[in-house]
Design an enzyme around this catalytic site. Structure first.
Site, PDB file in Angstrom:
ATOM      1  N   LYS A 141      37.990  50.240  36.530  1.00  0.00           N
ATOM      2  CA  LYS A 141      37.076  50.493  35.399  1.00  0.00           C
ATOM      3  C   LYS A 141      36.325  51.825  35.456  1.00  0.00           C
ATOM      4  O   LYS A 141      35.234  51.919  35.977  1.00  0.00           O
ATOM      5  CB  LYS A 141      36.080  49.334  35.271  1.00  0.00           C
ATOM      6  CG  LYS A 141      36.782  48.026  35.026  1.00  0.00           C
ATOM      7  CD  LYS A 141      35.876  46.938  34.532  1.00  0.00           C
ATOM      8  CE  LYS A 141      36.650  45.662  34.399  1.00  0.00           C
ATOM      9  NZ  LYS A 141      36.833  44.933  35.649  1.00  0.00           N
ATOM     10  N   ASP A 198      43.510  34.966  33.205  1.00  0.00           N
ATOM     11  CA  ASP A 198      42.923  35.026  31.860  1.00  0.00           C
ATOM     12  C   ASP A 198      43.763  35.864  30.912  1.00  0.00           C
ATOM     13  O   ASP A 198      43.251  36.558  30.066  1.00  0.00           O
ATOM     14  CB  ASP A 198      41.495  35.577  31.927  1.00  0.00           C
ATOM     15  CG  ASP A 198      41.440  36.984  32.515  1.00  0.00           C
ATOM     16  OD1 ASP A 198      42.425  37.410  33.154  1.00  0.00           O
ATOM     17  OD2 ASP A 198      40.418  37.650  32.317  1.00  0.00           O
ATOM     18  N   ASP A 247      44.863  40.190  27.426  1.00  0.00           N
ATOM     19  CA  ASP A 247      43.881  39.400  28.150  1.00  0.00           C
ATOM     20  C   ASP A 247      42.944  38.784  27.115  1.00  0.00           C
ATOM     21  O   ASP A 247      42.911  39.194  25.957  1.00  0.00           O
ATOM     22  CB  ASP A 247      43.141  40.235  29.197  1.00  0.00           C
ATOM     23  CG  ASP A 247      42.174  41.200  28.556  1.00  0.00           C
ATOM     24  OD1 ASP A 247      42.594  41.881  27.621  1.00  0.00           O
ATOM     25  OD2 ASP A 247      41.013  41.255  28.970  1.00  0.00           O
TER      26      ASP A 247
HETATM   27  N1  GDD Z   1      39.283  32.128  42.526  1.00  0.00           N
HETATM   28  C1  GDD Z   1      38.617  33.190  42.064  1.00  0.00           C
HETATM   29  N2  GDD Z   1      37.512  33.604  42.753  1.00  0.00           N
HETATM   30  N3  GDD Z   1      39.028  33.807  40.941  1.00  0.00           N
HETATM   31  C2  GDD Z   1      38.318  34.881  40.497  1.00  0.00           C
HETATM   32  C3  GDD Z   1      37.162  35.351  41.170  1.00  0.00           C
HETATM   33  C4  GDD Z   1      36.742  34.666  42.355  1.00  0.00           C
HETATM   34  O1  GDD Z   1      35.751  35.004  42.991  1.00  0.00           O
HETATM   35  N4  GDD Z   1      36.685  36.419  40.486  1.00  0.00           N
HETATM   36  C5  GDD Z   1      37.514  36.610  39.422  1.00  0.00           C
HETATM   37  N5  GDD Z   1      38.495  35.679  39.432  1.00  0.00           N
HETATM   38  C6  GDD Z   1      39.597  35.548  38.481  1.00  0.00           C
HETATM   39  C7  GDD Z   1      39.119  35.446  37.033  1.00  0.00           C
HETATM   40  O2  GDD Z   1      38.989  34.086  36.657  1.00  0.00           O
HETATM   41  C8  GDD Z   1      40.246  36.146  36.272  1.00  0.00           C
HETATM   42  O3  GDD Z   1      41.276  35.239  35.922  1.00  0.00           O
HETATM   43  C9  GDD Z   1      40.808  37.150  37.272  1.00  0.00           C
HETATM   44  O4  GDD Z   1      40.344  36.735  38.562  1.00  0.00           O
HETATM   45  C10 GDD Z   1      40.351  38.596  37.006  1.00  0.00           C
HETATM   46  O5  GDD Z   1      38.941  38.621  36.933  1.00  0.00           O
HETATM   47  P1  GDD Z   1      38.187  39.203  35.660  1.00  0.00           P
HETATM   48  O6  GDD Z   1      36.734  39.030  35.874  1.00  0.00           O
HETATM   49  O7  GDD Z   1      38.777  38.654  34.410  1.00  0.00           O
HETATM   50  O8  GDD Z   1      38.503  40.752  35.822  1.00  0.00           O
HETATM   51  P2  GDD Z   1      38.625  41.862  34.693  1.00  0.00           P
HETATM   52  O9  GDD Z   1      39.254  41.317  33.472  1.00  0.00           O
HETATM   53  O10 GDD Z   1      37.306  42.506  34.527  1.00  0.00           O
HETATM   54  O11 GDD Z   1      39.625  42.928  35.370  1.00  0.00           O
HETATM   55  C11 GDD Z   1      40.820  42.496  36.013  1.00  0.00           C
HETATM   56  O12 GDD Z   1      41.858  42.290  35.064  1.00  0.00           O
HETATM   57  C12 GDD Z   1      42.316  43.458  34.368  1.00  0.00           C
HETATM   58  C13 GDD Z   1      43.479  43.022  33.490  1.00  0.00           C
HETATM   59  O13 GDD Z   1      43.051  42.076  32.572  1.00  0.00           O
HETATM   60  C14 GDD Z   1      41.218  43.570  37.032  1.00  0.00           C
HETATM   61  O14 GDD Z   1      42.268  43.048  37.822  1.00  0.00           O
HETATM   62  C15 GDD Z   1      41.647  44.866  36.343  1.00  0.00           C
HETATM   63  O15 GDD Z   1      42.092  45.807  37.297  1.00  0.00           O
HETATM   64  C16 GDD Z   1      42.772  44.558  35.360  1.00  0.00           C
HETATM   65  O16 GDD Z   1      43.123  45.747  34.649  1.00  0.00           O
HETATM   66 MG    MG Z   2      39.829  39.505  32.804  1.00  0.00          MG
END
Ligand code: GDD
Ligand code: MG
Length: 340
Positions: A156, A105, A218
């Site tokens: 987080k 994303d 993001d």
């Molecule tokens: N296949 C799959 N299965 N993908 C998943 C799953 C799952 O169960 N859960 C989440 N994802 C994918 C989401 O679609 C996204 O592209 C990515 O993994 C990260 O998940 P997010 O839900 O967007 O996490 P976030 O934005 O709260 O935090 C993550 O991203 C940050 C940077 O943008 C973490 O990795 C943080 O540590 C990081 O700083």
């Molecule tokens: Mg994200």
């Protein structure tokens, strides 16, 4: 080399736009978000992309099946979303000895080749791309030694510790050995489970901080989506913008991108910071700025759309003003209220 893209999340913070599509297919300057990550892999010579799909997987599978990606792309589906580490384990068969993992994303100008080189030099099992952001509380935090060795990973934190000013940019190089740390078929997170476990066991986990300014954003929420649109339109990334229609009888205030198949009425004003998608109709004298109007949406005559995201096929009647922060779902309809 293979790049695994995590695209199975629910995209809850982008609702209502993600009620009808996975976040990876949200159009960003008239291209699906996923396009930018595939393009990044392709550019760095990664020949094979594996998409870890779960939520709304059919649409991503259809996008992949439509071809034209310029590289091998396969989808691996989780029956139930397995979390960010469970998804990697689930795709194990498609992954080689060393591979990239990218959150699906985001848009970024990360130098994957240089990151891989650093990973190899350090003999790391995982290398995490890190960067600085103004507000780190919404991200994973990395505490590390000056040489890059990661001491602690904290996902987080409302009150980030002062010595953890770099965040996880959601891009990793991993060695196959780490897959053994992830239990099969269980919901497991890289951020909450895998990284802390590796660090507890003393495994060599390193941070990679790319030198100089590099674009990274993001697309987690509607606000960030519009900020991302703006950065792309301003040319602050290395990604080329898709072709835009030349104005005929309407005004384009740069920067803006208007798809060639959109119909724009006389005296309409598009931009600055506007995107109009394929098949859209914008009526005479309407104004669209700091906004994204998605495929097939209609903006009536003299309507004003500002600071908003207009979902596919939505209709905004004549004279309506759609103001800052508005997010209209696909196919929604807004008319000006007229008392008779
Ligand atoms: N296949 C799959 N299965 N993908 C998943 C799953 C799952 O169960 N859960 C989440 N994802 C994918 C989401 O679609 C996204 O592209 C990515 O993994 C990260 O998940 P997010 O839900 O967007 O996490 P976030 O934005 O709260 O935090 C993550 O991203 C940050 C940077 O943008 C973490 O990795 C943080 O540590 C990081 O700083
Ligand atoms: Mg994200």
């Amino acid at each position: 080399m293979t790049g695994l893209l995590l695209v199975g999340g629910k995209g809850t913070r982008l609702r209502p736009l993600t009620y009808t599509r996975p976040k990876a297919l949200v159009p960003l300057v008239n291209r699906p978000l996923l396009w930018y990550l595939l393009e990044l892999l392709r550019r760095h010579g990664v020949g094979q992309a594996v998409l870890a799909v779960a939520h709304e997987h059919e649409q991503i599978e259809a996008y992949v099946a439509s071809g034209g990606k310029g590289m091998g792309v396969t989808c691996v589906r989780e029956e139930e979303a397995l979390g960010t580490a469970g998804a990697i384990k689930n795709a194990a068969e498609q992954l080689g000895a060393t591979f990239f993992v990218l959150n699906g994303d985001q848009v970024m100008d990360l130098d994957l080749g240089a990151m891989l080189e650093a990973h190899r030099k350090k003999g790391a099992v995982v290398t995490i791309a890190v960067r600085r952001v103004a507000d780190p509380s919404q991200y994973g935090l990395v505490r590390r030694e000056p040489d890059g060795r990661v001491l602690e990973f904290l996902e987080k934190q409302e009150q980030p510790p002062p010595d953890a000013s770099e965040i996880n940019a959601g891009a990793y190089v991993m060695e196959r050995a780490v897959l053994e740390e992830i239990p099969a078929g269980e919901v497991w997170s890289s951020e909450y489970d895998l990284f802390p476990r590796l660090l507890r066991s003393g495994a060599p986990v390193y941070a990679y901080a790319q030198q100089g300014e590099w674009a990274w954003f993001d697309v987690g929420s509607a606000e960030r989506y519009l900020a991302a649109t703006r950065q792309l339109l301003e040319g602050r990334t290395s990604f080329e913008l898709p072709e835009s229609q030349a104005p005929r009888g309407w005004e384009l205030r740069a920067p803006a991108v208007v798809d060639g198949s959109a119909e724009i009425g006389p005296d309409a004003e598009i931009g600055p910071y506007a995107v109009v998608g394929p098949g859209c109709r914008v009526g005479a004298g309407a104004k669209v700025f700091e906004a994204a109007v998605w495929e097939g949406a209609q903006v009536g005559a003299k309507a004003v759309v500002r600071g908003a995201v207009v979902g596919c096929g939505a209709r905004i009647g004549a004279d309506v003003t759609v103001g800052e922060g508005t997010v209209l779902s696909d196919l929604s309809r807004i008319e000006a209220w007229k008392d008779d």
